[in-house]
Design an enzyme around this catalytic site. Structure first.
Site, short mmCIF file in Angstrom:
data_model
loop_
_atom_site.label_atom_id
_atom_site.label_comp_id
_atom_site.label_asym_id
_atom_site.label_seq_id
_atom_site.Cartn_x
_atom_site.Cartn_y
_atom_site.Cartn_z
N CYS A 38 -2.78 -9.12 -8.79
CA CYS A 38 -1.77 -8.85 -9.81
C CYS A 38 -0.70 -7.90 -9.25
CB CYS A 38 -2.45 -8.25 -11.04
SG CYS A 38 -1.37 -7.47 -12.24
N CYS A 50 -0.15 -4.68 -11.19
CA CYS A 50 -1.32 -3.80 -11.01
C CYS A 50 -1.21 -3.05 -9.68
CB CYS A 50 -2.61 -4.62 -11.03
SG CYS A 50 -2.89 -5.56 -12.55
#
Length: 103
Positions: A28, A31
């Site tokens: 991600c 992230c």
């Protein structure tokens, strides 16, 4: 130091004090962008805030339990109870605004 939370240790880790948990994944992008910010907060708020990460790819029961629909999802806990949820990448300032009232 930011540690990983798993299905088996999650409830114990969030039980005391103020805890920020990031539900995310290694693939991600937002992230990964959030990681250095969380590391800074971990250093700056050491002793007042614990930070843990949950890898949604391996913690399926937690994903279901907390209804994680998108990542990153940040959940702030106090005394084991969720008190704030925030979705997506956040700046350090936004996270501090979220956390400070609960320290």
């Amino acid at each position: 130091m930011i540690r990983n939370a798993t299905d088996s240790n999650f409830d114990e880790l969030i039980a005391k004090g103020t805890v920020l948990v990031e539900f995310g994944a290694s693939w991600c992008g937002p992230c990964r962008m959030l990681t250095p910010i969380l590391e800074q907060l971990d250093r700056e708020l050491s002793g007042r805030l614990e930070i843990f990460k949950v890898d949604v790819d391996v913690a399926g029961p937690l994903v279901v339990r907390f209804e994680v629909m998108s990542i990153p999802l940040l959940v702030l806990y106090q005394g084991g109870r969720p008190i704030e949820r925030i979705h997506g990448f956040q700046s350090k300032e936004a996270l501090l605004d979220l956390i400070r009232p609960h320290l």
